[in-house]
Design an enzyme around this catalytic site. Structure first.
Site, PDB file in Angstrom:
ATOM      1  N   LYS A 145     -68.521 -61.874 111.373  1.00 11.24           N
ATOM      2  CA  LYS A 145     -67.810 -62.476 110.233  1.00 11.24           C
ATOM      3  C   LYS A 145     -68.780 -62.788 109.092  1.00 11.24           C
ATOM      4  CE  LYS A 145     -66.039 -66.019 112.475  1.00 11.24           C
ATOM      5  NZ  LYS A 145     -66.599 -65.838 113.827  1.00 11.24           N
ATOM      6  N   ARG A 169     -59.864 -72.810 112.738  1.00  4.28           N
ATOM      7  CA  ARG A 169     -60.294 -72.501 114.097  1.00  4.28           C
ATOM      8  C   ARG A 169     -59.352 -73.087 115.137  1.00  4.28           C
ATOM      9  NH1 ARG A 169     -66.137 -71.682 113.038  1.00  4.28           N
ATOM     10  NH2 ARG A 169     -67.199 -70.989 114.907  1.00  4.28           N
ATOM     11  N   ARG A 210     -79.584 -62.789 117.713  1.00  6.25           N
ATOM     12  CA  ARG A 210     -79.517 -63.154 116.291  1.00  6.25           C
ATOM     13  C   ARG A 210     -80.682 -64.063 115.896  1.00  6.25           C
ATOM     14  NH1 ARG A 210     -73.869 -65.334 113.985  1.00  6.25           N
ATOM     15  NH2 ARG A 210     -74.172 -67.101 115.382  1.00  6.25           N
ATOM     16  N   ARG A 250     -80.728 -69.844 116.162  1.00  2.00           N
ATOM     17  CA  ARG A 250     -79.875 -71.023 116.056  1.00  2.00           C
ATOM     18  C   ARG A 250     -79.802 -71.708 117.416  1.00  2.00           C
ATOM     19  NH1 ARG A 250     -74.318 -69.397 113.031  1.00  2.00           N
ATOM     20  NH2 ARG A 250     -73.496 -70.650 114.735  1.00  2.00           N
ATOM     21  N   ARG A 263     -69.302 -71.196 123.532  1.00  3.15           N
ATOM     22  CA  ARG A 263     -68.613 -70.999 122.254  1.00  3.15           C
ATOM     23  C   ARG A 263     -67.531 -69.926 122.377  1.00  3.15           C
ATOM     24  NH1 ARG A 263     -73.317 -69.447 118.707  1.00  3.15           N
ATOM     25  NH2 ARG A 263     -71.867 -69.355 116.960  1.00  3.15           N
TER      26      ARG A 263
HETATM   27  P1  AMP Z   1     -70.145 -70.944 112.978  1.00  3.82           P
HETATM   28  O1  AMP Z   1     -71.339 -70.932 112.084  1.00  3.82           O
HETATM   29  O2  AMP Z   1     -68.877 -70.564 112.266  1.00  3.82           O
HETATM   30  O3  AMP Z   1     -70.358 -70.165 114.249  1.00  3.82           O
HETATM   31  O4  AMP Z   1     -69.929 -72.470 113.412  1.00  3.82           O
HETATM   32  C1  AMP Z   1     -70.897 -73.150 114.160  1.00  3.82           C
HETATM   33  C2  AMP Z   1     -70.306 -74.407 114.780  1.00  3.82           C
HETATM   34  O5  AMP Z   1     -69.823 -75.280 113.745  1.00  3.82           O
HETATM   35  C3  AMP Z   1     -69.119 -74.198 115.695  1.00  3.82           C
HETATM   36  O6  AMP Z   1     -69.500 -73.843 117.013  1.00  3.82           O
HETATM   37  C4  AMP Z   1     -68.450 -75.569 115.619  1.00  3.82           C
HETATM   38  O7  AMP Z   1     -69.150 -76.514 116.394  1.00  3.82           O
HETATM   39  C5  AMP Z   1     -68.649 -75.951 114.164  1.00  3.82           C
HETATM   40  N1  AMP Z   1     -67.521 -75.484 113.324  1.00  3.82           N
HETATM   41  C6  AMP Z   1     -67.586 -74.578 112.301  1.00  3.82           C
HETATM   42  N2  AMP Z   1     -66.381 -74.400 111.746  1.00  3.82           N
HETATM   43  C7  AMP Z   1     -65.519 -75.202 112.430  1.00  3.82           C
HETATM   44  C8  AMP Z   1     -64.130 -75.456 112.332  1.00  3.82           C
HETATM   45  N3  AMP Z   1     -63.349 -74.829 111.427  1.00  3.82           N
HETATM   46  N4  AMP Z   1     -63.584 -76.354 113.201  1.00  3.82           N
HETATM   47  C9  AMP Z   1     -64.342 -76.994 114.107  1.00  3.82           C
HETATM   48  N5  AMP Z   1     -65.663 -76.790 114.265  1.00  3.82           N
HETATM   49  C10 AMP Z   1     -66.258 -75.910 113.425  1.00  3.82           C
END
Ligand code: AMP
Length: 214
Positions: free
Chosen positions: A13, A88, A127, A160, A171
């Site tokens: 994404k 999400r 990554r 990360r 996740r």
């Molecule tokens: P990402 O960078 O999109 O993979 O997000 C990393 C982490 O941020 C996720 O594993 C969640 O802990 C948190 N996070 C990001 N976006 C959301 C969302 N829309 N709702 C809840 N948690 C989020």
């Protein structure tokens, strides 16, 4: 252009978002990036979000929804935006729908990335991110010219915290339970467009552009 990028962690994404932002000239709204920035800056929000993120859990809806609504009200979102990592949960999708209705807006597409489990794990654990400028790499698929160093700014690359095998597995499980139901939700609204994101990222990009229009 208003679109949502939907898919499991590691689906690509973020990679597509960078290209789409350039193509359509709209901002990328990545909730994950917003949280990481807040953690780095030590804000209250960052402190609240950190524990959930490090263990691969979702940050509670109440910490996410208002944050996104405020962001979407900013001037640079007037002509569109690309939501990356939001919504999400079904609750977040319903809140987004309310926001869209209140502001006379409509989603042009929900771009759904379809990728198998093994590919996701390989992408997530390989990554690497530049500490300085945030550019993304992969030890096998998108290696930097010099190991551990960003091509763009010379910054140090790091993994990360939530890309370790155990947290990545968690996740993906959280995605299956809380986020995958959005596929049904957006199928019903008619906004869902499926893409095979096992393909090379440049092919996926071309296919998305074909769907969204030039
Ligand atoms: P990402 O960078 O999109 O993979 O997000 C990393 C982490 O941020 C996720 O594993 C969640 O802990 C948190 N996070 C990001 N976006 C959301 C969302 N829309 N709702 C809840 N948690 C989020």
């Amino acid at each position: 252009m208003r679109a949502v990028l939907l898919g499991p962690p590691g689906a690509g994404k973020g990679t597509q978002a960078v290209k789409l932002v350039e193509k359509y000239n709209v901002p990328q709204i990545s909730t994950g990036d917003i949280f990481r920035k807040n953690i780095k800056e030590g804000t209250e929000l960052g402190k609240k979000a950190q524990e959930y993120m490090n263990s691969g859990q979702l940050v509670p809806d109440e910490l996410v929804v208002d944050l996104v609504k405020d962001r979407l009200m900013q001037d640079d979102c007037a002509n569109g935006y690309l939501l990356d990592g939001f919504p999400r949960t079904i609750f977040q999708a319903q809140e987004l729908d309310k926001f869209l209705a209140e502001n006379g807006q409509k989603l042009d597409a929900v771009i759904n990335f379809e990728v198998g489990y093994e590919t996701l794990m390989e992408r997530l654990t390989g990554r690497r991110i530049c500490k300085k400028c945030g550019a993304g790499y992969h030890i096998k698929n998108i290696p930097p010219k010099v190991e551990g160093i960003c091509d763009k700014c010379g910054g140090e690359l790091e993994q990360r915290k939530d890309d370790t095998r155990e947290t990545a597995e968690n996740r993906i499980a959280v995605y299956e339970e809380s986020t995958a139901p959005l596929i049904g939700y957006y199928t019903e609204t008619g906004a869902l467009k499926n893409f095979n994101a096992e393909k090379d990222h440049s092919v996926v990009f071309e296919e998305i552009v074909k769907e969204l229009g030039e």
